[in-house]
Design a protein around this motif. Structure first.
Motif, PDB file in Angstrom:
ATOM      1  N   LEU A 333      42.319   1.440 115.435  1.00 45.79           N
ATOM      2  CA  LEU A 333      42.669   0.099 115.899  1.00 45.79           C
ATOM      3  C   LEU A 333      42.917   0.097 117.407  1.00 45.79           C
ATOM      4  O   LEU A 333      42.462  -0.812 118.117  1.00 45.79           O
ATOM      5  CB  LEU A 333      43.913  -0.401 115.149  1.00 45.79           C
ATOM      6  N   LYS A 334      43.610   1.107 117.900  1.00 44.82           N
ATOM      7  CA  LYS A 334      43.898   1.168 119.335  1.00 44.82           C
ATOM      8  C   LYS A 334      42.617   1.297 120.143  1.00 44.82           C
ATOM      9  O   LYS A 334      42.442   0.615 121.174  1.00 44.82           O
ATOM     10  CB  LYS A 334      44.836   2.339 119.626  1.00 44.82           C
ATOM     11  N   ASN A 335      41.709   2.144 119.684  1.00 43.83           N
ATOM     12  CA  ASN A 335      40.426   2.313 120.385  1.00 43.83           C
ATOM     13  C   ASN A 335      39.631   1.013 120.409  1.00 43.83           C
ATOM     14  O   ASN A 335      39.001   0.669 121.424  1.00 43.83           O
ATOM     15  CB  ASN A 335      39.605   3.420 119.737  1.00 43.83           C
ATOM     16  N   GLU A 336      39.658   0.283 119.304  1.00 43.51           N
ATOM     17  CA  GLU A 336      38.929  -0.991 119.245  1.00 43.51           C
ATOM     18  C   GLU A 336      39.579  -2.032 120.159  1.00 43.51           C
ATOM     19  O   GLU A 336      38.886  -2.831 120.807  1.00 43.51           O
ATOM     20  CB  GLU A 336      38.889  -1.510 117.804  1.00 43.51           C
ATOM     21  N   ALA A 398      51.092  -8.553 118.754  1.00 41.42           N
ATOM     22  CA  ALA A 398      51.692  -7.429 118.026  1.00 41.42           C
ATOM     23  C   ALA A 398      50.913  -7.147 116.751  1.00 41.42           C
ATOM     24  O   ALA A 398      50.691  -8.045 115.936  1.00 41.42           O
ATOM     25  CB  ALA A 398      53.145  -7.739 117.697  1.00 41.42           C
ATOM     26  N   PHE A 399      50.522  -5.886 116.584  1.00 43.13           N
ATOM     27  CA  PHE A 399      49.764  -5.449 115.415  1.00 43.13           C
ATOM     28  C   PHE A 399      50.604  -4.415 114.670  1.00 43.13           C
ATOM     29  O   PHE A 399      50.683  -3.256 115.076  1.00 43.13           O
ATOM     30  CB  PHE A 399      48.418  -4.854 115.842  1.00 43.13           C
ATOM     31  N   GLN A 400      51.246  -4.846 113.584  1.00 39.71           N
ATOM     32  CA  GLN A 400      52.150  -3.977 112.815  1.00 39.71           C
ATOM     33  C   GLN A 400      51.912  -4.219 111.315  1.00 39.71           C
ATOM     34  O   GLN A 400      52.792  -4.705 110.618  1.00 39.71           O
ATOM     35  CB  GLN A 400      53.603  -4.280 113.203  1.00 39.71           C
ATOM     36  N   PRO A 401      50.735  -3.874 110.829  1.00 42.00           N
ATOM     37  CA  PRO A 401      50.356  -4.220 109.452  1.00 42.00           C
ATOM     38  C   PRO A 401      50.982  -3.296 108.414  1.00 42.00           C
ATOM     39  O   PRO A 401      51.533  -2.244 108.759  1.00 42.00           O
ATOM     40  CB  PRO A 401      48.841  -4.030 109.473  1.00 42.00           C
ATOM     41  N   PRO A 402      50.902  -3.677 107.143  1.00 41.86           N
ATOM     42  CA  PRO A 402      51.217  -2.706 106.096  1.00 41.86           C
ATOM     43  C   PRO A 402      50.368  -1.455 106.294  1.00 41.86           C
ATOM     44  O   PRO A 402      49.205  -1.545 106.713  1.00 41.86           O
ATOM     45  CB  PRO A 402      50.839  -3.449 104.807  1.00 41.86           C
ATOM     46  N   LEU A 403      50.935  -0.304 106.005  1.00 38.05           N
ATOM     47  CA  LEU A 403      50.226   0.958 106.248  1.00 38.05           C
ATOM     48  C   LEU A 403      49.127   1.209 105.220  1.00 38.05           C
ATOM     49  O   LEU A 403      48.437   2.227 105.297  1.00 38.05           O
ATOM     50  CB  LEU A 403      51.225   2.115 106.256  1.00 38.05           C
ATOM     51  N   VAL A 404      48.939   0.278 104.294  1.00 31.74           N
ATOM     52  CA  VAL A 404      47.911   0.411 103.263  1.00 31.74           C
ATOM     53  C   VAL A 404      46.624  -0.313 103.631  1.00 31.74           C
ATOM     54  O   VAL A 404      45.705  -0.403 102.824  1.00 31.74           O
ATOM     55  CB  VAL A 404      48.427  -0.110 101.900  1.00 31.74           C
ATOM     56  N   ILE A 405      46.537  -0.828 104.858  1.00 30.25           N
ATOM     57  CA  ILE A 405      45.299  -1.486 105.281  1.00 30.25           C
ATOM     58  C   ILE A 405      44.156  -0.474 105.291  1.00 30.25           C
ATOM     59  O   ILE A 405      44.359   0.737 105.204  1.00 30.25           O
ATOM     60  CB  ILE A 405      45.434  -2.128 106.672  1.00 30.25           C
ATOM     61  N   ASN A 406      42.932  -0.972 105.429  1.00 31.16           N
ATOM     62  CA  ASN A 406      41.760  -0.097 105.468  1.00 31.16           C
ATOM     63  C   ASN A 406      40.894  -0.408 106.690  1.00 31.16           C
ATOM     64  O   ASN A 406      41.182  -1.343 107.455  1.00 31.16           O
ATOM     65  CB  ASN A 406      40.950  -0.216 104.171  1.00 31.16           C
ATOM     66  N   GLU A 407      39.850   0.367 106.877  1.00 24.92           N
ATOM     67  CA  GLU A 407      38.985   0.197 108.052  1.00 24.92           C
ATOM     68  C   GLU A 407      38.300  -1.157 108.058  1.00 24.92           C
ATOM     69  O   GLU A 407      38.097  -1.747 109.124  1.00 24.92           O
ATOM     70  CB  GLU A 407      37.954   1.332 108.105  1.00 24.92           C
ATOM     71  N   ASP A 408      37.938  -1.667 106.891  1.00 23.75           N
ATOM     72  CA  ASP A 408      37.311  -2.990 106.829  1.00 23.75           C
ATOM     73  C   ASP A 408      38.260  -4.064 107.340  1.00 23.75           C
ATOM     74  O   ASP A 408      37.829  -5.006 108.024  1.00 23.75           O
ATOM     75  CB  ASP A 408      36.888  -3.312 105.392  1.00 23.75           C
ATOM     76  N   ASN A 409      39.550  -3.929 107.012  1.00 25.42           N
ATOM     77  CA  ASN A 409      40.538  -4.887 107.520  1.00 25.42           C
ATOM     78  C   ASN A 409      40.588  -4.855 109.045  1.00 25.42           C
ATOM     79  O   ASN A 409      40.643  -5.905 109.700  1.00 25.42           O
ATOM     80  CB  ASN A 409      41.926  -4.569 106.985  1.00 25.42           C
TER      81      ASN A 409
END
Length: 426
Positions: A333-336, A398-409
């Motif tokens: 996510l940071k790289n993107e 601010a990007f602080q999602p549930p840690l269960v997200i995936n690459e598609d998200n």
């Protein structure tokens, strides 16, 4: 089929029955009615990817069945007795935390919120040291109780006009006009000058977040806290680390301070520990814990239901490698986001660790893009993406999602954010 009253009637009831300080995101807010891991659903059935997690609370996902089942099972047996009676869940939770907490920290006092946890930590520091004053960092947020609000460095959250005057604020490790290492060195220099000015014999502790969440995802360089700890130890001043927002896998490690290879004297936790169930704690080592002997209790703190939920949270994080997941997905996510920074001039800076990231937005004239930040949140919401905002000028995405997200998200978020930024009229 469920019938919902809808956003307009909720807003009307808020005006009639809540306090006017209770605000909400969005000009056209949805009524959120259901959650399922990394997704939320509104009263119309619209689905959203949640990239804010109730401000770093739902690390294990919304309505996680493993955690809910543990809580329900306990609720059906024993819901509440208070801490003056012996129950097993609270001591089992404390034991499990003692294994996970940094270094020699092993004792926990349970309460119901992050504010309570920080208030207790400040009290504990006074009890142990016999000293009264504190140092806090500018841009910090530590709570809404009297003493925690007094140690909060964000003006908008310092609601009480008559706060405690025993706190001295010093520069944090960030200056928008200077390199990070320079800003961090200036922060330590100011802390040292403050200690000399007030006198180490008067200062009980310095309180700090390893990453300032509401302050704008301010992330100090890797050496900062190690040098800070040495400075404080030299003057017999305690270090309180506020992990309320950063703890439990959020940054790619169980606790964010572990990135800095430092063991604090006192650490505070809450939010993600309960994954939606109210729980908090302040934790410390043998020597400091031994100073807290006067009677104290928390009626609801560490009650059997919250304690069992928290144990299940810790098990879920470990069993599903959420720390490692946050590190890997956070790097993606940071790289993107950095790629978007190179494409869109409005993004001045991308910072953070793991899945606690911020993108600071600035106009072409160098002023904070506060209105644009609100517009971006609104447009992303319309596209089914929920993110947060923070910073002194409320200009940090601010990007602080549930840690269960995936690459598609993540790909979905980046694609839609790219479209919104491209179409943004500056």
């Amino acid at each position: 089929m469920n019938k919902f009253i809808g956003p307009e009637k909720i807003i009307k009831k808020k005006k009639n029955f809540l306090f006017p300080c209770s605000n909400h995101f969005y000009k056209n807010p949805p009524q959120i009615v259901r959650g399922e891991m990394q997704y939320l659903f509104d009263s119309t059935g619209k689905k959203y990817i949640d990239f804010f997690a109730g401000v770093s609370v739902m690390n294990c996902g919304h309505c996680n069945s493993e955690i809910l089942n543990a809580a329900i099972k306990q609720m059906q047996k024993l819901q509440h007795t208070t801490t003056i009676y012996l129950t097993e869940p609270i001591v089992n939770l404390a034991e499990k935390l003692s294994i996970l907490l940094p270094g020699n920290i092993k004792h926990s006092f349970f309460c119901c919120s992050g504010s309570e946890a920080n208030e207790g930590a400040l009290l504990l520091a006074r009890l142990y040291t016999g000293k009264n004053n504190f140092i806090s960092l500018k841009n910090s947020l530590h709570g809404r109780t009297y003493l925690t609000m007094s140690t909060t460095g964000i003006p908008m959250w310092r609601t009480d006009p008559n706060l405690d005057n025993s706190i001295t604020f010093v520069q944090n490790a960030y200056n928008k006009d200077k390199p990070l290492d320079v800003s961090a060195a200036e922060s330590l220099n100011e802390i040292e000058k403050t200690i000399k000015h007030i006198g180490s014999k008067n200062i009980a502790a310095l309180i700090a977040e390893p990453i300032q969440g509401n302050g704008g995802i301010i992330t100090p360089p890797s050496w900062y806290f190690k040098d800070l700890k040495k400075l404080l130890e030299k003057h017999n001043i305690l270090l309180i680390i506020d992990e309320v927002q950063t703890g439990f896998g959020r940054t790619g490690k169980m606790f964010a301070i572990e990135h800095y290879d430092v063991v604090p004297d006192i650490i505070t936790i809450a939010k993600a520990l309960g994954n939606g169930f109210p729980i908090g704690a302040f934790c410390t080592n043998d020597a400091i814990a031994a100073s807290f002997t006067k009677p104290s209790a928390s009626t609801l703190g560490g009650n059997p239901v919250s304690a069992e939920a928290a144990i299940s949270v810790l098990n879920y994080i470990e069993n599903n490698n959420l720390c490692e997941r946050a590190a890997l997905l956070g790097e993606k996510l940071k790289n993107e986001l950095i790629k978007l920074k190179e494409k869109h001039l409005i993004i001045k800076n991308v910072r953070g660790l793991g899945l606690m990231l911020g993108a600071e937005l600035v106009k072409t004239d160098g002023t904070p893009a506060t209105e644009e930040t609100d517009l971006i949140l609104e447009l992303l919401k319309d596209k089914g993406i929920l993110i947060g905002k923070n910073g002194i000028d409320r200009n940090v995405l601010a990007f602080q999602p549930p840690l269960v997200i995936n690459e598609d998200n993540i790909n979905n978020l980046i694609n839609k954010l790219d479209i919104v930024l491209t179409n943004l009229k500056l």
